[in-house]
Write an enzyme that holds these catalytic residues in place. Structure first.
Site, PDB file in Angstrom:
ATOM      1  N   ARG A  72       0.833  -1.280   0.180  1.00 32.40           N
ATOM      2  CA  ARG A  72       0.019  -0.144  -0.001  1.00 32.40           C
ATOM      3  C   ARG A  72       0.967   1.225  -0.052  1.00 32.40           C
ATOM      4  O   ARG A  72       0.590   2.180  -0.499  1.00 32.40           O
ATOM      5  CB  ARG A  72      -0.919   0.090   1.150  1.00 32.40           C
ATOM      6  CG  ARG A  72      -1.951   1.220   1.094  1.00 32.40           C
ATOM      7  CD  ARG A  72      -3.031   0.791   2.278  1.00 32.40           C
ATOM      8  NE  ARG A  72      -4.159   1.602   2.572  1.00 32.40           N
ATOM      9  CZ  ARG A  72      -4.181   2.727   3.304  1.00 32.40           C
ATOM     10  NH1 ARG A  72      -3.491   2.640   4.330  1.00 32.40           N
ATOM     11  NH2 ARG A  72      -5.231   3.578   3.393  1.00 32.40           N
ATOM     12  N   HIS A  76       0.272   4.450  -2.641  1.00 29.90           N
ATOM     13  CA  HIS A  76       0.126   5.871  -2.199  1.00 29.90           C
ATOM     14  C   HIS A  76       1.046   6.809  -2.453  1.00 29.90           C
ATOM     15  O   HIS A  76       0.945   8.050  -2.659  1.00 29.90           O
ATOM     16  CB  HIS A  76      -0.240   5.697  -0.465  1.00 29.90           C
ATOM     17  CG  HIS A  76      -1.668   5.338  -0.258  1.00 29.90           C
ATOM     18  ND1 HIS A  76      -2.414   5.996   0.634  1.00 29.90           N
ATOM     19  CD2 HIS A  76      -2.487   4.130  -0.714  1.00 29.90           C
ATOM     20  CE1 HIS A  76      -3.583   5.457   0.758  1.00 29.90           C
ATOM     21  NE2 HIS A  76      -3.469   4.270   0.105  1.00 29.90           N
ATOM     22  N   ASN A 104      -4.117   8.821   4.606  1.00 26.99           N
ATOM     23  CA  ASN A 104      -2.774   8.084   5.154  1.00 26.99           C
ATOM     24  C   ASN A 104      -2.783   8.173   6.531  1.00 26.99           C
ATOM     25  O   ASN A 104      -2.045   7.369   7.249  1.00 26.99           O
ATOM     26  CB  ASN A 104      -1.588   8.944   4.695  1.00 26.99           C
ATOM     27  CG  ASN A 104      -1.470   8.816   3.006  1.00 26.99           C
ATOM     28  OD1 ASN A 104      -1.881   7.890   2.401  1.00 26.99           O
ATOM     29  ND2 ASN A 104      -0.796   9.663   2.515  1.00 26.99           N
ATOM     30  N   HIS A 203      -6.076  -5.948  -2.815  1.00 27.18           N
ATOM     31  CA  HIS A 203      -6.888  -6.153  -1.521  1.00 27.18           C
ATOM     32  C   HIS A 203      -7.396  -7.415  -1.376  1.00 27.18           C
ATOM     33  O   HIS A 203      -8.273  -7.812  -0.266  1.00 27.18           O
ATOM     34  CB  HIS A 203      -8.434  -5.049  -1.720  1.00 27.18           C
ATOM     35  CG  HIS A 203      -8.158  -3.832  -1.580  1.00 27.18           C
ATOM     36  ND1 HIS A 203      -9.397  -2.816  -1.492  1.00 27.18           N
ATOM     37  CD2 HIS A 203      -7.378  -2.987  -1.151  1.00 27.18           C
ATOM     38  CE1 HIS A 203      -8.837  -1.639  -1.450  1.00 27.18           C
ATOM     39  NE2 HIS A 203      -7.619  -1.740  -1.333  1.00 27.18           N
TER      40      HIS A 203
END
Length: 334
Positions: A72, A76, A104, A203
């Site tokens: 992740r 990001h 975040n 996911h």
């Protein structure tokens, strides 16, 4: 922040063991091309990938959830002005970093793992391996260590000299996004609708706080097309105290939560997508739903296309050549 690294002798011994036993992850040509003068590490730091793999392996052994967290971090980072490690920067007097942006804050984790890896790399090859390349590589290794595919990570990214909290707030898709918003957010950074569905497969590992899907628990879930009502009830029971305790976590994939596979897509067709943005992929017919169905039927297709989309995402607006810098500490500028 002071970080204690292992002794260099211990590091060398560990590297010899790892390089003899780990999969072959040879480094491709750098992102900027052979004429750019950007390091490929084959000569400047040949043990770089072994050091990174070892760091991820230790972190995931200590905390299996860390694999999803490191994956992740790369996402990001790349969604904010390209894959330049801006997400790792702490606030300074000149700019507010991205760590406190809404997507975040109290959510991203794994910074200490990156710190430890960078520390070992600085011992072995000072000022050589960029934090941006570390993020891209730990993402690959996290998938591999979770049972997923591996791929060659193009190298040569350099690290940004700034960060943008505003861009993080605006660019990163929210967990309650509908399909149109997801497609728009991905297209805005140069990724296609297909990339969006494929990369959503990340996911298949990891967890999410109940607060990220709170609206579904308060009744909106009953109106979500295709959502399994028993699944919704189980989430309501799990998250019953999330209003006062926002640390409650739910598995993104209840069936194989720590294994990188195609179960995420199977869950969507069963009405068991945890986030609104997950279940939205199978609302209606055609488009995103057809691709989800194809990944349910052919897990190898998902693996191959996930690899391709990860390389594509990892190549978004990289700093190369004389752009940016190679940080000595991933949290701060040199």
């Amino acid at each position: 922040m002071f970080i204690t690294c292992p002794s260099f002798a211990f590091l060398l011994l560990t590297l010899l063991i790892l390089m003899a036993s780990m999969p072959n992850h040879s480094t491709q040509a750098c992102l900027g091309g052979g004429s750019s003068g950007v390091n490929t590490y084959q000569k400047s730091c040949p043990e770089a990938e072994a050091i990174i793999f070892s760091g991820v392996e230790r972190a995931v052994a200590d905390d299996p959830r860390m694999a999803a967290s490191l994956l992740r971090l790369h996402f990001h980072d790349c969604f904010v002005n390209g894959c330049d490690a801006s997400v790792l920067l702490d606030d300074t007097a000149e700019f507010v970093g991205e760590k406190t942006a809404a997507p975040n804050l109290n959510s991203l984790r794994g910074f200490e793992v990156i710190d430890a890896i960078k520390c070992e790399l600085e011992l072995a090859c000072p000022e050589t391996v960029s934090c941006a390349d570390i993020l891209a590589t730990v993402a690959r290794d996290s998938v591999l260590l979770s049972g997923g595919p591996t791929w060659e990570v193009p190298m040569g990214r350099r690290d940004s000299l700034t960060a943008s909290k505003a861009a993080a707030n605006n660019n990163i898709p929210a967990p309650n996004s509908d399909v149109a918003t997801l497609i728009s957010k991905f297209q805005n950074v140069g990724l296609s609708q297909k990339d969006m569905v494929t990369l959503s497969g990340a996911h298949t590992i990891g967890k999410a706080r109940c607060t990220t899907f709170q609206s579904r628990l308060n009744g909106a879930g009953l109106e979500t097309p295709g959502l399994d009502k028993d699944f919704l009830t189980s989430l309501q029971e799990l998250c019953s105290d999330s209003i006062v305790n926002n640390t409650t976590l739910a598995e993104l994939d209840l069936v194989t939560p720590a294994t990188f596979d195609n179960q995420y897509y199977i869950n969507l067709l069963s009405g068991e997508g945890l986030l609104t943005s997950d279940q939205a992929l199978v609302v209606g017919v055609g488009g995103t739903r057809d691709l989800v169905q194809s990944y349910v039927e052919d897990p190898l297709k998902f693996f191959e296309e996930f690899k391709a989309s990860m390389v594509k995402m990892g190549s978004l607006k990289p700093l190369t050549g004389i752009g940016g810098e190679i940080r000595r500490n991933c949290r701060s500028l040199n």
